[in-house]
Structure formats: C-alpha cells, structure tokens
Design an enzyme around this catalytic site. Structure first.
Site, PDB file in Angstrom:
ATOM      1  N   CYS A  41     -34.427  15.330  -5.528  1.00 53.21           N
ATOM      2  CA  CYS A  41     -33.094  15.106  -5.104  1.00 53.21           C
ATOM      3  C   CYS A  41     -33.226  14.011  -3.862  1.00 53.21           C
ATOM      4  CB  CYS A  41     -32.622  16.390  -4.493  1.00 53.21           C
ATOM      5  SG  CYS A  41     -33.540  16.768  -2.923  1.00 53.21           S
ATOM      6  N   CYS A 111     -36.869  23.086  -2.947  1.00 53.27           N
ATOM      7  CA  CYS A 111     -36.615  22.836  -1.406  1.00 53.27           C
ATOM      8  C   CYS A 111     -37.708  23.821  -0.499  1.00 53.27           C
ATOM      9  CB  CYS A 111     -35.157  23.655  -1.161  1.00 53.27           C
ATOM     10  SG  CYS A 111     -33.671  23.170  -2.336  1.00 53.27           S
TER      11      CYS A 111
HETATM   12 FE1  FES Z   1     -33.583  18.990  -2.879  1.00 53.58          FE
HETATM   13 FE2  FES Z   1     -33.133  21.335  -1.454  1.00 53.58          FE
HETATM   14  S1  FES Z   1     -31.910  20.134  -3.342  1.00 53.58           S
HETATM   15  S2  FES Z   1     -34.721  19.890  -1.099  1.00 53.58           S
HETATM   16 FE1  FES Z   2     -28.297  17.008  -2.380  1.00 52.50          FE
HETATM   17 FE2  FES Z   2     -30.478  18.261  -1.419  1.00 52.50          FE
HETATM   18  S1  FES Z   2     -29.950  17.340  -3.654  1.00 52.50           S
HETATM   19  S2  FES Z   2     -29.047  17.514  -0.325  1.00 52.50           S
END
Ligand code: FES
Ligand code: FES
Length: 141
Positions: A41, A111
């Site tokens: 992300c 994450c």
């Molecule tokens: Fe990628 Fe949370 S969505 S770190």
């Molecule tokens: Fe958008 Fe983590 S994917 S903030």
C-alpha cells in the site's frame, strides 16, 4: 452473509490518541532507527528506540507513521510494548501479538507486519551501531 466489521475500539483508541509520536535524534550513538515501508500500500513507518548501553533496556521509543489507521495503531501499540523491555524481549514481538491485541481483520494484517518490521529494523540499527563501538556489556559480562 458477512458484514464489514467496524474498526475495533482498540484501533480507534490508538489511532485517535497515539502513544509516543515523535522522533529521537538518529545521530545519537544509542538510538536505533527503523524505517520500513509496506509494498502492498505504500505506507511508511519510522520507529526509533533509545537503549541503555549497559543494560540493553529500551528506555525511550518514538514513532511516526504515514499510513492507515491500523498501521498507526500497530506502531503506537508496539511503542507501548517495547518501552522498558530488553532488546532480546523486544525482538520477540511479532505481528501476531499486535494483530491479536488490536483484533485486526485479515486485510489489515500487513499493517501489523509493518510494525514488526519497524521494531526489528530499529533493533538491528542499534545493534550494528553498538557493534562498531566495541563489545556489548551484558549482565554477565
Ligand atoms: Fe497498508 Fe495499513 S493498509 S499499512
Ligand atoms: Fe491507504 Fe494504507 S492503504 S493508508
């Protein structure tokens, strides 16, 4: 039928009131800096530890996360976990512990992985800096 779950209250708590946000001086000899990114992300997390050279205990910790709520909550929680711990204890923290505490759903597991990578990378940075300054004095040295 499955419904999208709202964020767990612990995520919201850490997100709205993150602990230990900020930075330490990365040039200090006893500060280790971890800077990691999530390829999935593009979120980025920086986590820094200040270590007592004699005891190996993490005495201060700060983070800055440019990312989603779960990434911010994961890093905030990790700073709470590692403060006062030895490097060895802190190096055992894994994303499973974080994901469980925050009740992260599967799509948010990376994450918590980011937070694991960040603390491991900070420990590695400190250890390599420490290594350049001579042998580590452990409790049984
Ligand atoms: Fe990628 Fe949370 S969505 S770190
Ligand atoms: Fe958008 Fe983590 S994917 S903030």
């Amino acid at each position: 039928i499955s419904f999208t779950r709202p964020y767990h209250e612990k995520v919201i708590d850490h997100y709205t009131n993150p602990r230990n946000v900020g930075s330490l001086d990365k040039n200090l000899p006893n500060v280790g800096t971890g800077l990691v990114g999530a390829p999935a992300c593009g979120d980025v997390m920086r986590l820094q530890i200040q270590v007592n050279d004699a005891t190996g205990i993490i005495e201060d910790v700060k983070f800055k996360t440019f990312g989603c709520g779960s990434a911010i909550a994961s890093s905030s929680y990790v700073t709470e976990l590692v403060r006062g711990k030895t490097l060895e204890e802190a190096s055992k923290i894994n994303n499973g512990i974080i994901a469980k505490e925050l009740s992260l759903p599967p799509v948010k597991l990376h994450c918590s992985m980011l937070a694991e990578d960040a603390i491991k990378s900070a420990i590695k940075d400190y250890t390599s800096k420490r290594g350049k300054r001579g042998p580590t004095l452990g409790p049984d040295a």
